[in-house]
Design a protein around this motif. Sequence first.
Motif, mmCIF file in Angstrom:
data_model
loop_
_atom_site.group_PDB
_atom_site.id
_atom_site.type_symbol
_atom_site.label_atom_id
_atom_site.label_comp_id
_atom_site.label_asym_id
_atom_site.label_seq_id
_atom_site.Cartn_x
_atom_site.Cartn_y
_atom_site.Cartn_z
ATOM 1 N N HIS A 1 1.149 -53.120 -34.250
ATOM 2 C CA HIS A 1 1.943 -53.892 -33.291
ATOM 3 C C HIS A 1 1.726 -53.381 -31.877
ATOM 4 C CE1 HIS A 1 4.497 -50.405 -34.218
ATOM 5 N NE2 HIS A 1 4.993 -50.568 -33.011
ATOM 6 N N ARG A 2 0.802 -52.394 -31.718
ATOM 7 C CA ARG A 2 0.616 -51.766 -30.410
ATOM 8 C C ARG A 2 -0.713 -52.174 -29.782
ATOM 9 N NH1 ARG A 2 2.798 -45.790 -32.087
ATOM 10 N NH2 ARG A 2 0.736 -45.706 -33.053
ATOM 11 N N VAL A 3 -0.647 -52.566 -28.510
ATOM 12 C CA VAL A 3 -1.846 -52.961 -27.773
ATOM 13 C C VAL A 3 -2.835 -51.804 -27.695
ATOM 14 C CG1 VAL A 3 -2.719 -53.678 -25.519
ATOM 15 C CG2 VAL A 3 -0.633 -54.698 -26.419
ATOM 16 N N ALA A 4 -2.346 -50.591 -27.427
ATOM 17 C CA ALA A 4 -3.238 -49.438 -27.268
ATOM 18 C C ALA A 4 -4.065 -49.191 -28.527
ATOM 19 C CB ALA A 4 -2.426 -48.188 -26.919
ATOM 20 N N ASP A 5 -3.424 -49.298 -29.694
ATOM 21 C CA ASP A 5 -4.162 -49.105 -30.948
ATOM 22 C C ASP A 5 -5.250 -50.162 -31.099
ATOM 23 O OD1 ASP A 5 -2.659 -46.913 -31.681
ATOM 24 O OD2 ASP A 5 -1.241 -48.066 -32.888
ATOM 25 N N SER A 6 -4.910 -51.402 -30.807
ATOM 26 C CA SER A 6 -5.884 -52.487 -30.919
ATOM 27 C C SER A 6 -7.070 -52.266 -29.989
ATOM 28 C CB SER A 6 -5.223 -53.828 -30.593
ATOM 29 O OG SER A 6 -4.218 -54.129 -31.528
ATOM 30 N N GLN A 7 -6.792 -51.811 -28.773
ATOM 31 C CA GLN A 7 -7.863 -51.599 -27.804
ATOM 32 C C GLN A 7 -8.740 -50.414 -28.173
ATOM 33 O OE1 GLN A 7 -5.356 -51.314 -24.315
ATOM 34 N NE2 GLN A 7 -5.835 -53.428 -23.700
ATOM 35 N N GLU A 8 -8.149 -49.409 -28.807
ATOM 36 C CA GLU A 8 -8.899 -48.196 -29.109
ATOM 37 C C GLU A 8 -9.711 -48.293 -30.399
ATOM 38 O OE1 GLU A 8 -5.911 -45.199 -29.072
ATOM 39 O OE2 GLU A 8 -5.570 -45.372 -26.912
ATOM 40 N N ILE A 9 -9.285 -49.140 -31.333
ATOM 41 C CA ILE A 9 -9.995 -49.183 -32.617
ATOM 42 C C ILE A 9 -10.628 -50.532 -32.918
ATOM 43 C CG2 ILE A 9 -8.072 -49.890 -34.104
ATOM 44 C CD1 ILE A 9 -9.105 -47.742 -36.111
ATOM 45 N N GLY A 10 -10.125 -51.606 -32.329
ATOM 46 C CA GLY A 10 -10.583 -52.938 -32.709
ATOM 47 C C GLY A 10 -11.879 -53.364 -32.041
ATOM 48 N N ASP A 11 -12.726 -54.050 -32.778
ATOM 49 C CA ASP A 11 -13.869 -54.750 -32.196
ATOM 50 C C ASP A 11 -13.430 -56.146 -31.762
ATOM 51 O OD1 ASP A 11 -15.934 -52.757 -32.752
ATOM 52 O OD2 ASP A 11 -15.605 -53.254 -34.853
ATOM 53 N N ARG A 12 -12.415 -56.662 -32.449
ATOM 54 C CA ARG A 12 -11.866 -57.976 -32.175
ATOM 55 C C ARG A 12 -10.384 -57.935 -32.518
ATOM 56 N NH1 ARG A 12 -12.179 -62.547 -35.635
ATOM 57 N NH2 ARG A 12 -13.517 -61.264 -36.964
ATOM 58 N N VAL A 13 -9.597 -58.757 -31.844
ATOM 59 C CA VAL A 13 -8.143 -58.759 -32.041
ATOM 60 C C VAL A 13 -7.674 -60.178 -32.348
ATOM 61 C CG1 VAL A 13 -5.883 -58.306 -31.010
ATOM 62 C CG2 VAL A 13 -7.826 -56.820 -30.469
ATOM 63 N N ILE A 14 -6.799 -60.294 -33.341
ATOM 64 C CA ILE A 14 -6.068 -61.537 -33.581
ATOM 65 C C ILE A 14 -4.585 -61.221 -33.451
ATOM 66 C CG2 ILE A 14 -5.355 -63.213 -35.341
ATOM 67 C CD1 ILE A 14 -8.174 -63.197 -36.417
ATOM 68 N N VAL A 15 -3.891 -62.008 -32.635
ATOM 69 C CA VAL A 15 -2.445 -61.867 -32.480
ATOM 70 C C VAL A 15 -1.771 -62.960 -33.294
ATOM 71 C CG1 VAL A 15 -0.499 -61.864 -30.886
ATOM 72 C CG2 VAL A 15 -2.689 -60.872 -30.170
ATOM 73 N N LEU A 16 -0.894 -62.556 -34.214
ATOM 74 C CA LEU A 16 -0.150 -63.508 -35.030
ATOM 75 C C LEU A 16 1.226 -63.770 -34.439
ATOM 76 C CD1 LEU A 16 -0.735 -62.519 -38.776
ATOM 77 C CD2 LEU A 16 -1.901 -64.249 -37.416
ATOM 78 N N CYS A 17 1.655 -65.016 -34.552
ATOM 79 C CA CYS A 17 3.015 -65.392 -34.162
ATOM 80 C C CYS A 17 3.515 -66.398 -35.182
ATOM 81 C CB CYS A 17 3.030 -65.979 -32.757
ATOM 82 S SG CYS A 17 4.676 -66.435 -32.179
ATOM 83 N N SER A 18 4.542 -66.032 -35.928
ATOM 84 C CA SER A 18 5.111 -66.906 -36.963
ATOM 85 C C SER A 18 4.044 -67.434 -37.909
ATOM 86 C CB SER A 18 5.872 -68.077 -36.319
ATOM 87 O OG SER A 18 6.944 -67.594 -35.552
ATOM 88 N N GLY A 19 3.152 -66.528 -38.319
ATOM 89 C CA GLY A 19 2.166 -66.867 -39.337
ATOM 90 C C GLY A 19 0.976 -67.658 -38.870
ATOM 91 N N LYS A 20 0.829 -67.831 -37.561
ATOM 92 C CA LYS A 20 -0.308 -68.574 -37.028
ATOM 93 C C LYS A 20 -1.031 -67.745 -35.967
ATOM 94 C CE LYS A 20 1.652 -73.149 -37.943
ATOM 95 N NZ LYS A 20 2.746 -72.620 -38.774
ATOM 96 N N LYS A 21 -2.278 -68.069 -35.749
ATOM 97 C CA LYS A 21 -3.098 -67.349 -34.779
ATOM 98 C C LYS A 21 -2.685 -67.756 -33.368
ATOM 99 C CE LYS A 21 -7.392 -67.187 -35.983
ATOM 100 N NZ LYS A 21 -8.818 -67.583 -36.166
ATOM 101 N N GLU A 22 -2.068 -66.823 -32.667
ATOM 102 C CA GLU A 22 -1.612 -67.089 -31.308
ATOM 103 C C GLU A 22 -2.728 -66.838 -30.291
ATOM 104 O OE1 GLU A 22 0.810 -67.627 -27.859
ATOM 105 O OE2 GLU A 22 0.925 -68.330 -29.915
ATOM 106 N N TRP A 23 -3.554 -65.835 -30.572
ATOM 107 C CA TRP A 23 -4.637 -65.485 -29.639
ATOM 108 C C TRP A 23 -5.699 -64.720 -30.406
ATOM 109 C CZ3 TRP A 23 -6.967 -60.977 -27.912
ATOM 110 C CH2 TRP A 23 -7.752 -61.076 -26.767
ATOM 111 N N GLU A 24 -6.956 -64.880 -29.992
ATOM 112 C CA GLU A 24 -8.068 -64.142 -30.594
ATOM 113 C C GLU A 24 -9.089 -63.822 -29.517
ATOM 114 O OE1 GLU A 24 -11.445 -64.537 -34.156
ATOM 115 O OE2 GLU A 24 -10.036 -66.175 -33.765
#
Length: 233
Positions: free
Chosen positions: A193-216
């Motif tokens: 749930h943390r932006v910093a973790d996503s930025q430090e480990i992710g090659d790509r990010v998907i943000v979920l909101c109520s079970g749907k893809k809010e941003w990728e």
Amino acid sequence: MLEAAFTKKLRDFTMDLSFQVRDGEILALMGNNGSGKSTTLNIIAGLLVPDTGRVRLNGTLLSDHADGLSLPMEDRRIGYVFQNAAAFPHLSVSENIAYGLRARGLPRTEISERVGQLMDMMHLGDLADVRAANLSGGQKQRTALARAIAIRPALLMMDEPFSSLDVESTIGVKELTRTIVTKMQIPCIVVTHRVADSQEIGDRVIVLCSGKKEWEGSPREIPDTCTVCHCHG
């Protein structure tokens, strides 16, 4: 490659999600509590059955609602690291790592060799005989990660693996995860749930909101807030 497309009716909303994860790629799955992150992992793992859709790993169907197919978790070749590390407290570090290998009936010599290699990789060699109940948070998480990859999975999934770790342990687990995914060339999903973790480990990010893809997109381009549910800041 992992390919997933499914729907699942939950108490507050219906999940409707479709995505892929390439070999050697780490996908960071972000969102508020209750947004569907852990449900996504549990559907892929076979702990939950979707209402529609299918999950495919390296061309093999793990589940297909239309055909009534749903492989049991033990047949899916998935390494799953749960949020609480889920180390067996009464077993030693080496016994925890060997657990899945023994369940699969591997020869004792092969089990011993794999466990030794993984303990060295995870910097756990001096803790081989220590019970998991006596480990620190970082040591438990490294033990859980070693156990997950001991079976040589085709997919690695980690649910909030850094939430209970201190800064030093978090850095260590992130580095080990990247090394493992690159070396084994397997797809990986990390729930956070943390932006910093996503930025430090992710090659790509998907943000979920109520079970749907809010941003990728790229971890470097994560917006300050989502347009609908303001799920991070």
